[in-house]
Design an enzyme around this catalytic site. Sequence first.
Site, PDB file in Angstrom:
ATOM      1  N   ASN A  10      18.802  40.403  55.163  1.00  0.00           N
ATOM      2  CA  ASN A  10      18.612  41.566  55.200  1.00  0.00           C
ATOM      3  C   ASN A  10      19.621  42.378  55.154  1.00  0.00           C
ATOM      4  OD1 ASN A  10      18.470  43.720  57.395  1.00  0.00           O
ATOM      5  ND2 ASN A  10      19.029  43.406  59.246  1.00  0.00           N
ATOM      6  N   TRP A  11      19.665  43.050  53.908  1.00  0.00           N
ATOM      7  CA  TRP A  11      21.464  43.915  53.335  1.00  0.00           C
ATOM      8  C   TRP A  11      21.240  45.354  53.982  1.00  0.00           C
ATOM      9  CZ3 TRP A  11      19.713  45.211  48.083  1.00  0.00           C
ATOM     10  CH2 TRP A  11      19.070  43.463  46.842  1.00  0.00           C
ATOM     11  N   LYS A  12      21.090  45.709  55.082  1.00  0.00           N
ATOM     12  CA  LYS A  12      21.354  46.502  56.300  1.00  0.00           C
ATOM     13  C   LYS A  12      21.475  47.973  55.554  1.00  0.00           C
ATOM     14  CE  LYS A  12      23.188  43.196  59.916  1.00  0.00           C
ATOM     15  NZ  LYS A  12      23.288  42.850  60.924  1.00  0.00           N
ATOM     16  N   HIS A  96      14.572  44.579  64.964  1.00  0.00           N
ATOM     17  CA  HIS A  96      16.771  43.989  65.258  1.00  0.00           C
ATOM     18  C   HIS A  96      16.788  44.602  66.260  1.00  0.00           C
ATOM     19  CE1 HIS A  96      19.843  43.724  63.383  1.00  0.00           C
ATOM     20  NE2 HIS A  96      19.344  42.600  62.819  1.00  0.00           N
ATOM     21  N   GLU A  98      19.998  46.034  66.541  1.00  0.00           N
ATOM     22  CA  GLU A  98      20.526  46.977  65.920  1.00  0.00           C
ATOM     23  C   GLU A  98      19.975  48.142  66.185  1.00  0.00           C
ATOM     24  OE1 GLU A  98      21.781  45.666  62.234  1.00  0.00           O
ATOM     25  OE2 GLU A  98      22.882  44.292  62.899  1.00  0.00           O
ATOM     26  N   GLU A 168      17.365  36.609  66.651  1.00  0.00           N
ATOM     27  CA  GLU A 168      18.921  36.555  66.449  1.00  0.00           C
ATOM     28  C   GLU A 168      19.825  36.913  67.544  1.00  0.00           C
ATOM     29  OE1 GLU A 168      18.730  38.663  61.716  1.00  0.00           O
ATOM     30  OE2 GLU A 168      18.257  39.580  63.138  1.00  0.00           O
ATOM     31  N   GLY A 174      26.775  39.000  62.775  1.00  0.00           N
ATOM     32  CA  GLY A 174      28.089  40.224  62.094  1.00  0.00           C
ATOM     33  C   GLY A 174      29.301  39.927  63.172  1.00  0.00           C
ATOM     34  N   SER A 214      24.996  35.217  61.784  1.00  0.00           N
ATOM     35  CA  SER A 214      26.263  34.092  60.942  1.00  0.00           C
ATOM     36  C   SER A 214      25.933  33.312  60.022  1.00  0.00           C
ATOM     37  CB  SER A 214      27.555  33.967  61.992  1.00  0.00           C
ATOM     38  OG  SER A 214      27.756  35.547  62.646  1.00  0.00           O
ATOM     39  N   GLY A 235      22.341  38.472  57.126  1.00  0.00           N
ATOM     40  CA  GLY A 235      23.050  39.262  56.754  1.00  0.00           C
ATOM     41  C   GLY A 235      23.647  39.893  56.112  1.00  0.00           C
ATOM     42  N   GLY A 236      24.971  39.484  55.789  1.00  0.00           N
ATOM     43  CA  GLY A 236      26.365  39.438  55.513  1.00  0.00           C
ATOM     44  C   GLY A 236      26.450  38.804  54.103  1.00  0.00           C
TER      45      GLY A 236
END
Length: 251
Positions: A10-12, A96, A98, A168, A174, A214, A235-236
């Site tokens: 997930n590149w966000k 998600h 977010e 999640e 993150g 993470s 993610g990251g």
Amino acid sequence: MKRQQIAAGNWKMNTTLKEGVRLASAVAKNTKTGNALVILGTPFTHLASVKQVIKSNKRVKLAAQNCYEKESGAFTGAISVDMIKSTGADYVILGHSERRAIFGETDKLIAHKIDLVLSRKMKPIFCCGEPLDVRKAKKHKTLVSQQVRKGLFHLSEADFKKVVIAYEPVWAIGTGVTASPEQAQEMHAHIRKIVAKKYGDKIANKVTILYGGSVKPANAKELFSQTDVDGGLVGGASLDAKGFGAIINSF
Ligand code: 13P
């Protein structure tokens, strides 16, 4: 029972178009052996271009990170499921944390978007997970059960089979704090149990449940080796082709 294993990125809201295409090419080039699928959740602006560089690799699929709840019309700036479908995307990430926390998306809205995505023959990646205070109050299983029921349990068996679930925990997203393999396994088993109650053991044993929060090359193997953890939503660490490659090879 053999379940589809997935490493999803997930590149966000990261990467320019050029950076995104470069990243996707590198991932597609390095994804060779194995049975796990790789899904790239790119920004809307990158979908069509990323599709071009991954399409020759059958193991690499494309996902949008959201869709708008209306089908078309005067909704300036919004992106419809038909627009997403027309880029060649296979999946849409929905619910998600977010989107829930920053954009105020409710269980009801997410359930509606799930229907829209399925109606266009794309597959939803449905996210659920509890914030820290809820876990501290030991209400995490109750909340996640509610999210799963309200988001998905209106679906027919045939439609439910197309869904990928991602657990999640919000406190792990993150933050560098990963759920322990035991914590992830416990919640994944719980989710599978409530799915079994609603749809039966056969369907529950088939649904792919990803862990997100993470995930890194250093912890992916241990997380993915848990009985009910079928991969990750990353993610990251999915923004680095080499690191994400290591995660892909952690099954
Ligand atoms: P991080 O891997 O950066 O914690 O993000 C997880 C996530 O939200 C994936 O959807």
